[in-house]
Enzyme design. Structure first.
Site, PDB file in Angstrom:
ATOM      1  N   GLU A 108       0.860  -1.193   0.000  1.00 18.57           N
ATOM      2  CA  GLU A 108       0.000   0.000   0.000  1.00 18.57           C
ATOM      3  C   GLU A 108       0.890   1.234   0.000  1.00 18.57           C
ATOM      4  O   GLU A 108       1.837   1.316   0.777  1.00 18.57           O
ATOM      5  CB  GLU A 108      -0.922  -0.024   1.224  1.00 18.57           C
ATOM      6  CG  GLU A 108      -1.620   1.283   1.541  1.00 18.57           C
ATOM      7  CD  GLU A 108      -2.555   1.751   0.430  1.00 18.57           C
ATOM      8  OE1 GLU A 108      -2.425   2.921   0.006  1.00 18.57           O
ATOM      9  OE2 GLU A 108      -3.418   0.951  -0.007  1.00 18.57           O
ATOM     10  N   GLY A 141       2.841   0.311  -5.869  1.00 16.16           N
ATOM     11  CA  GLY A 141       2.617  -1.042  -6.368  1.00 16.16           C
ATOM     12  C   GLY A 141       3.437  -1.379  -7.592  1.00 16.16           C
ATOM     13  O   GLY A 141       3.962  -2.496  -7.713  1.00 16.16           O
ATOM     14  N   ASP A 158      -6.213  -4.016  -5.816  1.00 17.43           N
ATOM     15  CA  ASP A 158      -7.348  -3.276  -5.248  1.00 17.43           C
ATOM     16  C   ASP A 158      -6.973  -1.800  -5.232  1.00 17.43           C
ATOM     17  O   ASP A 158      -6.695  -1.216  -4.192  1.00 17.43           O
ATOM     18  CB  ASP A 158      -7.649  -3.796  -3.837  1.00 17.43           C
ATOM     19  CG  ASP A 158      -8.813  -3.069  -3.193  1.00 17.43           C
ATOM     20  OD1 ASP A 158      -9.587  -2.424  -3.915  1.00 17.43           O
ATOM     21  OD2 ASP A 158      -8.945  -3.150  -1.951  1.00 17.43           O
ATOM     22  N   ASP A 161      -9.141   4.554  -8.704  1.00 24.67           N
ATOM     23  CA  ASP A 161      -9.341   4.717 -10.147  1.00 24.67           C
ATOM     24  C   ASP A 161      -8.059   5.229 -10.800  1.00 24.67           C
ATOM     25  O   ASP A 161      -7.160   5.741 -10.110  1.00 24.67           O
ATOM     26  CB  ASP A 161     -10.507   5.672 -10.394  1.00 24.67           C
ATOM     27  CG  ASP A 161     -11.841   5.016 -10.099  1.00 24.67           C
ATOM     28  OD1 ASP A 161     -12.352   4.330 -10.993  1.00 24.67           O
ATOM     29  OD2 ASP A 161     -12.356   5.161  -8.970  1.00 24.67           O
TER      30      ASP A 161
END
Length: 286
Positions: A108, A141, A158, A161
């Protein structure tokens, strides 16, 4: 005109949704995102990032159960999982329900999102961050998947947008690196927005994934707080049998785990891969 006690989502230029703010809980900019958290009588607590609804207290289970359990039960032998994004902890919570999973890596970019969700949405993670199988990494990521030497059975993206730092998780380069870090018969899944309003983004994802996976498709869900109708999740694997699971086999696998769900079941699993014709036409034409 926008009233003082309402909040307007700004994902789309010419349409959108309004929420009544019954109580403002948090509003601040983190290192990466503009965040607002407020209470609403219908959805409970709502968190929006960069003026886009990310999660709500009352309907989050639909999104998190489907993004997690569809690939997990389709594969059946997931041991090592990578979650990219997911700072609210919902995907992590669902993954942790599977006792056969041996290792969970979660990447994250924004530690503040994790801390805010632990405080304001504790039921999203249900203490999953304390699971001994978890390795939490604070990083972008794309950077992580470019540099890691590990391989995984399942990669779940996950992401937010495709704006701001979320853009990196929709690039062809990202999908290529994910493919290279999957074990044989691995599965990649990712949220891909509301097809009716984000058709171009979905088609681009479809084209890019086709470069790297033999079996590429979308499966669909309906989440009340995500405006615009049916949301789709991208699916990539080299084993076409995974997306064509028999209902009876799925029911048997689910029963053996003794897990219970609020949305997910075997029939929902199989039917989610059947898309409306307008989606199929758009993908075929691409």
């Amino acid at each position: 005109m926008e009233k003082e006690n309402t909040w307007h989502e700004k994902l789309y230029c010419h349409t959108g949704q309004y929420f009544t703010i019954d109580k403002l809980l948090y509003q601040k900019k983190t290192t990466y995102h503009k965040v607002i958290i407020f209470k609403n009588s219908i959805f409970g607590k709502i968190m929006a990032i960069d003026d886009i609804v990310q999660t709500t207290e009352h309907d989050e289970f639909i999104y998190h159960e489907m993004l997690t359990h569809v690939p997990m039960f389709a594969h059946g032998q997931i041991k090592n999982i990578l979650i990219i994004g997911g700072g609210d902890g919902g995907i992590l919570r669902e993954v942790c329900k599977h006792k056969k999973v041996e290792k969970i890596t979660m990447v994250e970019i924004d530690i503040d999102i994790i801390n805010l969700c632990k405080k304001y949405f504790p039921n999203h993670s249900c203490n999953a961050y304390e699971d001994s199988r978890l390795k939490l990494i604070i990083d972008d990521g794309l950077h992580f998947i470019q540099t890691t030497k590990e391989k995984f059975d399942l990669i779940i993206s996950d992401s937010t947008d495709p704006i701001s730092c979320g853009k990196n998780l929709f690039k062809s380069e990202f999908y290529s690196n994910c493919k290279n870090h999957l074990n044989k018969n691995g599965i990649f899944v990712a949220q891909n927005g509301v097809f009716f309003l984000q058709k171009n983004e979905a088609i681009l994802t479809y084209k890019n994934l086709k470069k790297y996976f033999y079996d590429v498709k979308f499966y669909q869900i309906n989440v009340p707080s995500y405006y615009g109708g049916m949301m789709v999740f991208a699916w990539g694997s080299d084993n076409i049998e995974f997306s064509q699971k028999n209902i009876k086999k799925l029911e048997s696998s689910i029963k053996k785990t003794k897990l219970s769900f609020n949305y997910y079941n075997a029939k929902i699993h199989t039917s989610s891969f059947y898309l409306p014709q307008y989606m199929l036409n758009a993908l075929d034409e691409s």
